[in-house]
Design a protein around this motif. Structure first.
Motif, PDB file in Angstrom:
ATOM      1  N   THR A  28       3.085 -42.156   4.394  1.00  0.00           N
ATOM      2  CA  THR A  28       1.983 -41.891   5.317  1.00  0.00           C
ATOM      3  C   THR A  28       0.907 -41.074   4.602  1.00  0.00           C
ATOM      4  O   THR A  28       1.201 -40.052   3.978  1.00  0.00           O
ATOM      5  CB  THR A  28       2.488 -41.081   6.535  1.00  0.00           C
ATOM      6  OG1 THR A  28       3.521 -41.830   7.171  1.00  0.00           O
ATOM      7  CG2 THR A  28       1.372 -40.809   7.529  1.00  0.00           C
ATOM      8  N   ILE A  30      -2.091 -38.588   4.854  1.00  0.00           N
ATOM      9  CA  ILE A  30      -2.723 -37.610   5.735  1.00  0.00           C
ATOM     10  C   ILE A  30      -4.056 -37.199   5.118  1.00  0.00           C
ATOM     11  O   ILE A  30      -4.109 -36.763   3.964  1.00  0.00           O
ATOM     12  CB  ILE A  30      -1.825 -36.367   5.918  1.00  0.00           C
ATOM     13  CG1 ILE A  30      -0.497 -36.776   6.567  1.00  0.00           C
ATOM     14  CG2 ILE A  30      -2.523 -35.298   6.741  1.00  0.00           C
ATOM     15  CD1 ILE A  30       0.554 -35.689   6.557  1.00  0.00           C
ATOM     16  N   GLU A  51      -4.245 -39.894  10.822  1.00  0.00           N
ATOM     17  CA  GLU A  51      -3.484 -38.677  10.516  1.00  0.00           C
ATOM     18  C   GLU A  51      -4.404 -37.693   9.811  1.00  0.00           C
ATOM     19  O   GLU A  51      -4.989 -38.027   8.781  1.00  0.00           O
ATOM     20  CB  GLU A  51      -2.297 -38.997   9.589  1.00  0.00           C
ATOM     21  CG  GLU A  51      -1.441 -40.183  10.005  1.00  0.00           C
ATOM     22  CD  GLU A  51      -0.623 -39.943  11.269  1.00  0.00           C
ATOM     23  OE1 GLU A  51      -0.204 -38.795  11.505  1.00  0.00           O
ATOM     24  OE2 GLU A  51      -0.413 -40.919  12.020  1.00  0.00           O
ATOM     25  N   HIS A  72      -3.522 -37.892  15.202  1.00  0.00           N
ATOM     26  CA  HIS A  72      -2.395 -36.977  14.966  1.00  0.00           C
ATOM     27  C   HIS A  72      -2.851 -35.834  14.064  1.00  0.00           C
ATOM     28  O   HIS A  72      -3.396 -36.074  12.994  1.00  0.00           O
ATOM     29  CB  HIS A  72      -1.235 -37.719  14.290  1.00  0.00           C
ATOM     30  CG  HIS A  72      -0.648 -38.788  15.152  1.00  0.00           C
ATOM     31  ND1 HIS A  72      -0.204 -39.983  14.656  1.00  0.00           N
ATOM     32  CD2 HIS A  72      -0.437 -38.838  16.484  1.00  0.00           C
ATOM     33  CE1 HIS A  72       0.262 -40.727  15.648  1.00  0.00           C
ATOM     34  NE2 HIS A  72       0.122 -40.068  16.765  1.00  0.00           N
ATOM     35  N   HIS A  74      -1.879 -32.537  11.760  1.00  0.00           N
ATOM     36  CA  HIS A  74      -0.790 -31.930  10.993  1.00  0.00           C
ATOM     37  C   HIS A  74      -1.199 -30.519  10.580  1.00  0.00           C
ATOM     38  O   HIS A  74      -2.242 -30.345   9.946  1.00  0.00           O
ATOM     39  CB  HIS A  74      -0.516 -32.752   9.725  1.00  0.00           C
ATOM     40  CG  HIS A  74      -0.032 -34.153  10.003  1.00  0.00           C
ATOM     41  ND1 HIS A  74       1.275 -34.527   9.858  1.00  0.00           N
ATOM     42  CD2 HIS A  74      -0.704 -35.254  10.448  1.00  0.00           C
ATOM     43  CE1 HIS A  74       1.406 -35.811  10.193  1.00  0.00           C
ATOM     44  NE2 HIS A  74       0.216 -36.275  10.551  1.00  0.00           N
ATOM     45  N   CYS A  92       1.133 -32.635  15.803  1.00  0.00           N
ATOM     46  CA  CYS A  92       2.310 -33.510  15.930  1.00  0.00           C
ATOM     47  C   CYS A  92       3.415 -33.006  15.025  1.00  0.00           C
ATOM     48  O   CYS A  92       4.591 -33.271  15.255  1.00  0.00           O
ATOM     49  CB  CYS A  92       1.951 -34.956  15.570  1.00  0.00           C
ATOM     50  SG  CYS A  92       1.507 -35.211  13.842  1.00  0.00           S
ATOM     51  N   MET A 215       5.076 -38.397   2.785  1.00  0.00           N
ATOM     52  CA  MET A 215       3.760 -38.026   3.303  1.00  0.00           C
ATOM     53  C   MET A 215       2.976 -37.411   2.159  1.00  0.00           C
ATOM     54  O   MET A 215       3.494 -36.526   1.470  1.00  0.00           O
ATOM     55  CB  MET A 215       3.871 -36.979   4.427  1.00  0.00           C
ATOM     56  CG  MET A 215       4.361 -37.545   5.732  1.00  0.00           C
ATOM     57  SD  MET A 215       4.319 -36.300   7.048  1.00  0.00           S
ATOM     58  CE  MET A 215       4.769 -37.342   8.435  1.00  0.00           C
ATOM     59  N   ARG A 217      -0.818 -35.552   1.205  1.00  0.00           N
ATOM     60  CA  ARG A 217      -1.913 -34.841   1.876  1.00  0.00           C
ATOM     61  C   ARG A 217      -3.131 -34.834   0.955  1.00  0.00           C
ATOM     62  O   ARG A 217      -3.173 -34.112  -0.027  1.00  0.00           O
ATOM     63  CB  ARG A 217      -1.463 -33.412   2.188  1.00  0.00           C
ATOM     64  CG  ARG A 217      -0.076 -33.321   2.856  1.00  0.00           C
ATOM     65  CD  ARG A 217       0.321 -31.869   3.071  1.00  0.00           C
ATOM     66  NE  ARG A 217       0.281 -31.093   1.839  1.00  0.00           N
ATOM     67  CZ  ARG A 217       1.338 -30.853   1.061  1.00  0.00           C
ATOM     68  NH1 ARG A 217       2.537 -31.281   1.387  1.00  0.00           N
ATOM     69  NH2 ARG A 217       1.193 -30.154  -0.048  1.00  0.00           N
TER      70      ARG A 217
END
Ligand code: PLP
Length: 230
Positions: A28, A30, A51, A72, A74, A92, A215, A217
């Motif tokens: 994912t 972000i 995200e 979402h 973070h 989330c 994930m 970032r």
């Protein structure tokens, strides 16, 4: 510019997955929008991003209120106890749980709001003086304690690897993170099923994916350099 940057990041993620025999659906992206204005977030939303990562509780809360698209959020920055109320109910996932005291305070706020909060434990994997997070050797004990909290769901581990121009230098740290996650999984602790590994930023996310990140970032790589006014 943001649209092109998102496309490029997704392509790099795809390639890193191919190199390491992973499915791209495991990772994912972000978009770290800290310090950036709402218009840039809207541009990223238009480019398909859902995200977003923020490191300041009020900034996250304010942006969440103003943005019309439900996305979402973070929480990726260090959290003070008195700011938890802005995050629980908005985020989330809280990536940056770095102490049992903080976990207990989040539990309390989540209980008050009658919800279950997903969290990650932040690990100081390179044992840097300047960094927050649990030391590797203390993690299992912390997981056992946090597993007892009814309003927290522990989903995995997060780290901010050392700053470097050469991503390869962080490979050993990303490997260690993966080993740590596998080690905790193997202990079959009640109420714990952790599978998220949040690691890798603009300068090193491809290496992080090769070593198992689920994930990544990315801030600068999507929104450009950040300008801090103070
Ligand atoms: C700012 C930040 C990022 C993004 O950093 P870039 O180098 O701009 O991609 C990722 N993770 C955390 C915890 C951050 O604070």
């Amino acid at each position: 510019m943001i649209k092109e940057n998102v496309a490029e990041a997704l392509q790099n993620i795809q390639r890193a997955c191919e190199r390491s025999g992973r499915d791209v659906s495991e990772v994912t992206l972000i978009a770290v929008s800290k310090t950036k204005p709402l218009e840039m977030i809207q541009e990223a939303v238009a480019a398909g991003m859902l995200e977003f990562g923020e490191n300041k509780p009020q900034e996250m809360r304010d942006k969440a209120k103003l943005l019309e698209t439900p996305v979402h959020w973070h929480m990726i920055g260090s959290l003070q106890t008195n700011k938890i109320k802005y995050v629980v109910g908005t985020a989330c996932l809280i990536h940056s749980v770095d102490s049992l005291t903080l976990a207990a305070a989040i539990e309390k706020e989540a209980a008050k709001k009658e919800l279950v909060m997903d969290i990650l434990l932040e690990i100081n994997i390179a044992k840097e003086e300047s960094k927050h997070g649990f030391m590797e050797e203390d993690v299992t004990e912390a997981v056992r304690e946090i597993a007892k909290f009814p309003h927290l769901r522990l989903k995995g581990l997060m780290t901010v690897a050392p700053y470097t121009e050469n991503a390869e230098e962080n490979r050993t740290y990303f490997k260690k993170m993966k080993e740590l996650l596998v080690d905790i999984q193997s202990k079959n602790i009640d109420n714990v099923s952790m599978d998220i590994l949040s690691m890798g930023m603009t300068s090193d996310y491809e290496v992080a994916i090769e070593e198992g990140a689920t994930m990544v970032r990315i801030g600068t790589g999507i929104f450009g350099e950040r300008i801090y006014t103070r």
